[in-house]
Design an enzyme around this catalytic site. Structure first.
Site, mmCIF file in Angstrom:
data_model
loop_
_atom_site.group_PDB
_atom_site.id
_atom_site.type_symbol
_atom_site.label_atom_id
_atom_site.label_comp_id
_atom_site.label_asym_id
_atom_site.label_seq_id
_atom_site.Cartn_x
_atom_site.Cartn_y
_atom_site.Cartn_z
ATOM 1 N N VAL A 16 0.829 -1.210 0.000
ATOM 2 C CA VAL A 16 0.000 0.000 0.000
ATOM 3 C C VAL A 16 0.861 1.257 0.000
ATOM 4 O O VAL A 16 0.638 2.174 -0.789
ATOM 5 C CB VAL A 16 -0.952 0.006 1.210
ATOM 6 N N SER A 108 -8.666 -1.611 7.672
ATOM 7 C CA SER A 108 -9.096 -2.809 6.960
ATOM 8 C C SER A 108 -10.584 -3.033 7.192
ATOM 9 O O SER A 108 -11.130 -2.663 8.232
ATOM 10 C CB SER A 108 -8.305 -4.018 7.477
ATOM 11 N N SER A 109 -11.224 -3.678 6.235
ATOM 12 C CA SER A 109 -12.649 -3.975 6.374
ATOM 13 C C SER A 109 -12.925 -4.974 7.490
ATOM 14 O O SER A 109 -14.078 -5.140 7.903
ATOM 15 C CB SER A 109 -13.199 -4.525 5.050
ATOM 16 N N CYS A 110 -11.890 -5.636 8.008
ATOM 17 C CA CYS A 110 -12.100 -6.619 9.078
ATOM 18 C C CYS A 110 -12.467 -5.954 10.404
ATOM 19 O O CYS A 110 -12.775 -6.649 11.382
ATOM 20 C CB CYS A 110 -10.876 -7.510 9.251
ATOM 21 N N TYR A 137 -5.996 -8.412 14.917
ATOM 22 C CA TYR A 137 -5.646 -7.329 13.990
ATOM 23 C C TYR A 137 -6.774 -6.296 13.947
ATOM 24 O O TYR A 137 -6.525 -5.084 13.968
ATOM 25 C CB TYR A 137 -5.402 -7.923 12.597
ATOM 26 N N LYS A 141 -6.773 -2.204 14.795
ATOM 27 C CA LYS A 141 -7.160 -1.189 13.810
ATOM 28 C C LYS A 141 -8.333 -0.341 14.301
ATOM 29 O O LYS A 141 -8.410 0.863 14.008
ATOM 30 C CB LYS A 141 -7.483 -1.850 12.463
ATOM 31 N N LEU A 167 -7.143 -5.743 -0.552
ATOM 32 C CA LEU A 167 -6.266 -5.129 -1.550
ATOM 33 C C LEU A 167 -5.342 -6.156 -2.176
ATOM 34 O O LEU A 167 -4.967 -7.153 -1.541
ATOM 35 C CB LEU A 167 -5.431 -4.024 -0.904
ATOM 36 N N HIS A 180 -2.420 -13.255 1.743
ATOM 37 C CA HIS A 180 -3.871 -13.229 1.614
ATOM 38 C C HIS A 180 -4.303 -14.109 0.439
ATOM 39 O O HIS A 180 -3.472 -14.606 -0.314
ATOM 40 C CB HIS A 180 -4.358 -11.793 1.429
#
Length: 316
Positions: A16, A108-110, A137, A141, A167, A180
């Site tokens: 990123v 992150s979407s998590c 994680y 975040k 991503l 991932h």
């Protein structure tokens, strides 16, 4: 935003961060700062404080994190929780203490609950329990998002959090133990093709649905957040469309040119059944994605082939 604005990109060597660096360079920004983990240990609070005092950046973009897939999150929960909190706390609080008025935090979407309604809206944060396989994680975040929100609320600084969907792209991690799903599939199909199109075994049932975003599109979203004052503290960044893991596998198989069988190991976990981002807030402020999945996978596989010998995490 002046093109000579001093911008520190934390994690500039990662997938990123390097994409953000490329995007800013392309836009004509000339005063970018990056430090490798050897040059600056972001887990060390004093080191980060000293760095801010010496370099005095105008803007900080936090693309630094300890990341990994289901396996890595499951095997190293303490490191995923603690190291990510150390990194972001030092960067966020250090920036506030140094008087830095603009900070872009990438998450992150998590962070959203496992069974939140789909598509995921920003307001679903902290409304239910997380996916157990990566909650360590996610919790880290979430604290970063809330820290930026608190600074924004209490001190009126332009600290904004961007939550990307899954991503992929250039400089991705292709190590099968820590990667991932998308880069892992690229490597598996590539190796199977080299071995005479042998069958490829993939985790789970293939039925979960996932959204993917080409990392260079994410970088463009960061540039947009840099050049504009966004009215809210939290924004989802994604394509707004998803595919099943089975469809993803077939798309990658076609791009790689593998002609063997795909086998599914249903004894392995699927993770969250669906993760689709509601990206309407980013659309409302003027940004949306541009790279379709087929195109992005083709570009990523081309990069994988070009860097297969030199990229340290690809050991074939």
């Amino acid at each position: 935003m002046d093109l000579s604005t001093k911008i520190y990109i934390a994690g500039h060597k990662g997938m990123v961060g390097s994409a953000v660096w490329r995007a800013l360079t392309k836009q004509g920004y000339t005063n970018l700062i990056g430090k490798t983990s050897k040059e600056l240990d972001l887990r060390n609070q004093q080191a980060v404080t000293d760095f801010y005092a010496i370099e005095r950046p105008d803007v900080v973009i936090d693309a630094a994190a300890k990341v990994g897939g289901i396996l890595a999150n499951n095997d190293y929960p303490y490191q995923f929780l603690m190291e990510n909190m150390q990194i972001q706390n030092n960067l966020i609080d250090g920036a506030y203490q140094a008087g830095i008025n603009k900070f872009i935090f990438l998450g992150s979407s998590c962070i959203y609950p496992k069974f939140a309604p789909q598509p995921l809206k920003e307001e679903y944060l902290l409304t239910d329990s997380l996916e157990p396989t990566n909650e360590w994680y996610a919790i880290a975040k979430i604290t970063g998002v809330k820290a930026c929100q608190a600074i924004r609320k209490q001190f009126g600084k332009d600290y904004v959090s961007l939550m990307p969907t899954n991503l992929y792209g250039f400089f991705d991690n292709f190590d099968l133990q820590t990667s991932h799903v998308l880069p892992a599939m690229i490597r598996k199909f590539h190796e199977a093709k080299l071995n005479g199109n042998t069958p490829v075994t993939l985790w789970g049932s293939g039925t979960p649905m996932r959204e993917f975003l080409f990392v260079d599109d994410m970088a463009e979203a960061v540039v947009y957040a840099l050049e504009n004052i966004l009215p809210e503290h939290l924004y989802n960044v994604g394509s707004g469309t998803d595919v099943t893991i089975k469809e993803l596998a077939e798309t990658i198989q076609k791009a790689v040119g593998h002609q063997g069988e795909i086998l599914w190991d249903a004894t392995k976990p699927d993770g969250t059944p669906r993760k689709l981002m509601d990206v309407s807030k980013m659309k409302e402020v003027g940004w949306q994605f541009s790279t379709e999945l087929n195109e992005g996978i083709a570009k990523t596989y081309e990069w994988f082939l070009e860097n297969i010998e030199s990229f340290k995490q690809v050991k074939i």
